[in-house]
Scaffold this motif. Structure first.
Motif: not given
Length: 148
Positions: A110-114
């Protein structure tokens, strides 16, 4: 044998995108492509250069994939028009091979919103788009791995 999973993409919004309107506010939307799959966001009427969507999109992923899409997630930021063709206000490409291969290894990545840069066809900066990315293996594969 290939591995299947799903790619979840929360589209948050954009800031400072190029305004192609002369007198009116823009009506932006986004076309998101992964391989031969495509999704469209809703149109944000009159939100101008800083639209907010907060929408989620899901794509099916095969790993290893074919050489055609090369694990690219492409965002086309568009301005909706009623009586003429829609305008392209910029584009963002996110390469996902590492995210997907780590997700295959761990079951989820998972990549958090950026924020990602939005560029024009001439590669000039045209604002930013905020998105997150989660790759998850299909349940049957995850369960089989956890029982080992």
């Amino acid at each position: 044998m290939g591995i299947n999973g799903k790619l979840e993409v929360p589209l948050v919004g954009c800031k400072g995108i190029r305004n192609t309107e002369f007198l009116a506010k823009m009506d932006p939307f986004v076309i998101i492509q992964y391989g031969n799959q495509e999704h469209r966001s809703s149109v944000t009427k009159g939100e101008g250069r800083n639209p907010v969507w907060n929408e989620n999109f899901t794509f099916n992923v095969d790993y290893p994939g074919d050489a055609v899409h090369k694990y690219k997630l492409i965002f086309h930021i568009m301005d909706k028009h009623t009586h003429s063709p829609d305008d392209l206000d910029g584009q963002t490409t996110i390469y996902l091979k590492d995210v997907i291969s780590l997700g295959v290894e761990k079951g989820e990545m998972k990549l958090e919103p950026r924020k990602y840069r939005v560029v024009l066809p001439n590669q000039k900066y045209a604002g930013e788009i905020t998105v997150g990315i989660t790759f998850t293996l299909n349940d049957s594969i995850s369960k089989a791995r956890s029982s080992l």
